[in-house]
Scaffold this active site. Structure first.
Site, mmCIF file in Angstrom:
data_model
loop_
_atom_site.group_PDB
_atom_site.id
_atom_site.type_symbol
_atom_site.label_atom_id
_atom_site.label_comp_id
_atom_site.label_asym_id
_atom_site.label_seq_id
_atom_site.Cartn_x
_atom_site.Cartn_y
_atom_site.Cartn_z
ATOM 1 C CB SER A 63 0.910 -11.947 -2.702
ATOM 2 O OG SER A 63 -0.014 -11.229 -1.842
ATOM 3 C CE1 TYR A 120 -1.380 -7.983 3.883
ATOM 4 C CE2 TYR A 120 -2.064 -9.390 1.777
ATOM 5 C CZ TYR A 120 -1.491 -7.980 2.338
ATOM 6 O OH TYR A 120 -1.127 -6.918 1.662
ATOM 7 C CB THR A 163 2.268 -7.504 4.685
ATOM 8 O OG1 THR A 163 3.219 -8.074 3.706
ATOM 9 C CG2 THR A 163 1.678 -6.073 4.333
ATOM 10 C CE LYS A 167 5.552 -5.259 1.117
ATOM 11 N NZ LYS A 167 4.147 -4.666 1.105
ATOM 12 C CB SER A 200 7.072 -1.279 2.809
ATOM 13 O OG SER A 200 6.145 -1.198 2.011
ATOM 14 C CG HIS A 237 0.799 -1.918 1.182
ATOM 15 N ND1 HIS A 237 0.715 -2.767 2.239
ATOM 16 C CD2 HIS A 237 0.149 -2.389 0.054
ATOM 17 C CE1 HIS A 237 0.222 -3.861 1.598
ATOM 18 N NE2 HIS A 237 -0.204 -3.715 0.275
ATOM 19 N N GLY A 242 8.544 3.556 -4.747
ATOM 20 C CA GLY A 242 9.097 4.386 -5.672
ATOM 21 C C GLY A 242 10.288 4.066 -6.337
#
Ligand SMILES: Cc1cc2nc3c(=O)[nH]c(=O)nc-3n(C[C@H](O)[C@H](O)[C@H](O)COP(=O)(O)O)c2cc1C
Length: 366
Positions: free
Chosen positions: A119, A143, A169, A241, A263, A265, A298
């Site tokens: 990340s 980011y 993302t 993403k 996604s 998130h 999930g």
């Protein structure tokens, strides 16, 4: 360093037999704030819940009496052969969950041949993570840093530290409503910060305009032109993403992206979206074979991976389960969680008569 060693995967108690078993152990180890941070979701948690329920609604139909000799869980992703399709999702501030933080995850990733996505908000430096991760494969989750120069500098640092792809993302340019975090009074503890960013945090939004959302945070967010620029400005493949719409997927690959991550998130940003597995078929159609399709949200069982493959995903990422395993047992826990999932996948493949994930199509469901 708090004694990082390769995980002794043969010494795991039998009470830890599937990913869910790590949850109660993680709950015991974490304070209320850190627990709310990992287990919680945006607003009413509808999307987070839906991510799971949508997987459970799907069924796989086994095929019997087939020869699966020589079978394997291997997949090809971005032109590389991987032993299995389970990646470790980008998770911010991993020192919140274990003192070894991202270094533990990197070590686990190497031990079980999983790609680790580091990340932007990692709480360890990229260089320390690279050292702990050895020969393991790592990607960098990006980011946007407010402007192109700062963003490019961060990408170059990630590349120098051995990251082989960028995952941009784009689904969380503004802070979501995390009612659970507010109620738990969560704040980052001293000593945990974004170790690779100036001042240990994201650049503050400009905020020159009138509205804090539309003229503040959103003014500092990337646009499609920035995605196209990023693809051309540096050599690493770029994946976007946070894609849930087929037209966005088509746009991303048309602009030069190497793929997308379907996604929401993990239900931590906009509450009330489709589950990622529900969005997958249309997004895969939008990509139309022009790039990689990954999915997270999930994924908890080997059969979930089969379901995702059947509906068009090349690979999946796990977020919370890996984080809970990190909280419960550090590098050992993360490595074991991936190992469990890959073992479940192999058994599910065999019971469905599949020797290769390349043969998992929509006919598997129903
Ligand atoms: C504690 C936590 C921190 C996260 N931090 C990031 C992050 O820094 N960047 C990012 O792109 N996604 C982040 N995510 C989202 C995950 O990468 C992933 O999309 C999500 O967890 C997948 O859903 P799952 O938890 O159901 O597996 C975070 C998720 C969690 C649980």
């Amino acid at each position: 360093m708090t004694g990082l060693r390769p995980p002794p995967l043969d010494r795991i108690p039998s009470t830890l037999s599937c990913l869910a078993d790590y949850e109660s152990l993680a709950r015991e180890r974490l304070d209320d704030g850190a627990w709310a941070h990992v287990a919680g979701a945006a607003a009413d948690g509808l999307t987070a819940q839906r991510n799971r329920e949508a997987f459970d609604r799907l069924t796989v139909r086994p095929r019997i009496l087939r020869d699966v000799a020589g079978g394997a869980t291997a997949v090809t992703l971005l032109g590389r052969r991987l032993a299995h399709p389970v990646l470790l999702a980008p998770i911010a501030y991993q020192r919140l969950f274990h003192p070894d933080g991202e270094r533990a995850t990197a070590m686990a990733a190497e031990a079980v041949d999983a790609v680790m996505v580091v990340s932007t908000l990692a709480s360890e430096t990229l260089e320390a993570i690279a050292q702990a991760g050895g020969a393991g494969q790592r990607w960098f989750q990006l980011y946007w840093q407010g402007d192109r120069a700062a963003t490019l500098a961060l990408c170059e640092r990630a590349q120098a530290a051995g990251c082989e792809a960028l995952v941009l993302t784009v689904d969380s340019p503004v802070t979501a409503f995390r009612n659970d975090l507010r109620r738990a009074g969560f704040r980052l503890p001293d000593g945990v910060s974004a170790a690779n960013l100036p001042d240990g945090r994201m650049p503050p939004p400009g905020g020159a305009g009138r509205h804090p959302v539309f003229d503040g945070a959103m003014a500092a967010a990337p646009r499609w032109a920035d995605v196209a620029w990023l693809c051309g400005a540096q050599p690493l493949p770029v994946l976007v993403k946070g894609v849930l719409h087929p037209d966005d997927a088509a746009e991303a690959v048309a602009l030069g992206c190497a793929g997308v991550v379907v996604s929401n998130h993990g239900g931590r940003t906009l509450d009330g979206t489709p589950a990622s597995i529900e969005a997958l078929p249309a997004v895969a159609a939008g990509v139309a074979g022009r790039g990689a399709v990954l999915l997270d949200g999930g994924v908890r069982r080997g059969t979930d991976i089969l379901k995702a493959r059947a509906l068009g995903a090349d690979a999946v990422l796990i977020g919370r389960p890996a984080t809970m395993a990190l909280a419960a047992a550090g590098a050992l826990g993360v490595a074991h969680a991936v190992k469990l999932l890959v073992e479940e996948l192999a058994v599910a493949m065999a019971l469905c008569g599949l020797a290769s994930l390349d043969d998992a199509g929509p006919e598997l469901l129903g």
